[in-house]
Design an enzyme around this catalytic site. Structure first.
Site, PDB file in Angstrom:
ATOM      1  N   HIS A  67       0.837  -1.206   0.000  1.00  0.00           N
ATOM      2  CA  HIS A  67       0.000   0.000   0.000  1.00  0.00           C
ATOM      3  C   HIS A  67       0.865   1.247   0.000  1.00  0.00           C
ATOM      4  CE1 HIS A  67      -3.932  -1.876   0.701  1.00  0.00           C
ATOM      5  NE2 HIS A  67      -3.252  -2.779   1.363  1.00  0.00           N
ATOM      6  N   PRO A  68       0.414   2.260  -0.732  1.00  0.00           N
ATOM      7  CA  PRO A  68       1.124   3.546  -0.678  1.00  0.00           C
ATOM      8  C   PRO A  68       0.747   4.286   0.602  1.00  0.00           C
ATOM      9  CG  PRO A  68      -0.801   3.752  -2.052  1.00  0.00           C
ATOM     10  CD  PRO A  68      -0.714   2.294  -1.646  1.00  0.00           C
ATOM     11  N   PHE A 120       1.267   3.324   7.678  1.00  0.00           N
ATOM     12  CA  PHE A 120      -0.059   3.520   8.267  1.00  0.00           C
ATOM     13  C   PHE A 120      -1.099   3.041   7.270  1.00  0.00           C
ATOM     14  CE2 PHE A 120      -3.802   6.408   8.565  1.00  0.00           C
ATOM     15  CZ  PHE A 120      -4.285   5.971   9.791  1.00  0.00           C
ATOM     16  N   ILE A 122      -5.256   2.392   6.610  1.00  0.00           N
ATOM     17  CA  ILE A 122      -6.624   2.640   7.012  1.00  0.00           C
ATOM     18  C   ILE A 122      -7.505   2.396   5.802  1.00  0.00           C
ATOM     19  CG2 ILE A 122      -6.459   5.114   6.495  1.00  0.00           C
ATOM     20  CD1 ILE A 122      -8.347   5.593   8.901  1.00  0.00           C
ATOM     21  N   ALA A 124      -9.596   3.811   3.727  1.00  0.00           N
ATOM     22  CA  ALA A 124      -9.869   5.235   3.523  1.00  0.00           C
ATOM     23  C   ALA A 124     -11.147   5.512   2.742  1.00  0.00           C
ATOM     24  CB  ALA A 124      -8.681   5.880   2.803  1.00  0.00           C
TER      25      ALA A 124
END
Length: 170
Positions: A67-68, A120, A122, A124
């Protein structure tokens, strides 16, 4: 031909590649590819959840590494070509954020990575930049084992959304 039939009919390696677009854990993707054929879409989601529950921190970190950073558009384009469109859609709430919020996200991401050793993560989708920033700041206070579990839960949510995209869009 339905997308489910298409997915069921792919050669093993191609199916693994498609599942890796949904979740970057190689062990999980291999398990999903081997679990085919699926009789219906709900079976895909059930198997995905069960296989994810059989993984652990190393698998979670591997998936998260795919993931970026939230808000890092250049990273989306360059490093994550296979999932960049999906990631951009998921992070749509960050578009149009103020420079102050974007800088706070960048600073928070660096602090998070230093503290926990991974990006991090999430889910989003449907969240704006201020809400994401607030959750990032809150999660920085978590003990590392708890944060790892929270991030794994976020990955599970993202995986579900991406499986739905895989099964509905050509």
């Amino acid at each position: 031909m339905s997308r489910l039939d298409w997915l069921n009919g792919l050669p093993l390696e191609e199916a693994q590649a498609e599942f890796l677009r949904c979740c970057g854990s190689r062990r999980w993707a291999e398990g999903m590819a081997r679990a085919r054929p699926f009789a219906q879409e709900t079976a895909v989601y059930t198997e995905a959840g069960w296989l994810w529950s059989q993984t652990g921190p190393e698998d979670w970190k591997e998936a998260i590494s795919h993931h970026p950073r939230i808000g890092d558009v250049s990273q989306l384009r360059e490093r994550f070509k296979a999932t960049g469109t999906w990631s951009a859609q998921e992070q749509k709430g960050v578009q149009g954020a103020s420079e102050e919020v974007l800088q706070a996200l960048a600073d928070g991401n660096r602090e998070y990575e230093e503290r926990f050793g991974f990006t991090f993560l999430i889910c989003a989708t449907g969240k704006g930049a201020p809400e994401i920033l607030e959750q990032l700041r809150e999660r920085l206070n978590n003990p590392p084992p708890l944060e790892m579990r929270i991030a794994a839960g976020e990955q599970a949510q993202i995986t579900r959304l991406r499986l739905e995209k895989l099964l509905t869009s050509p």
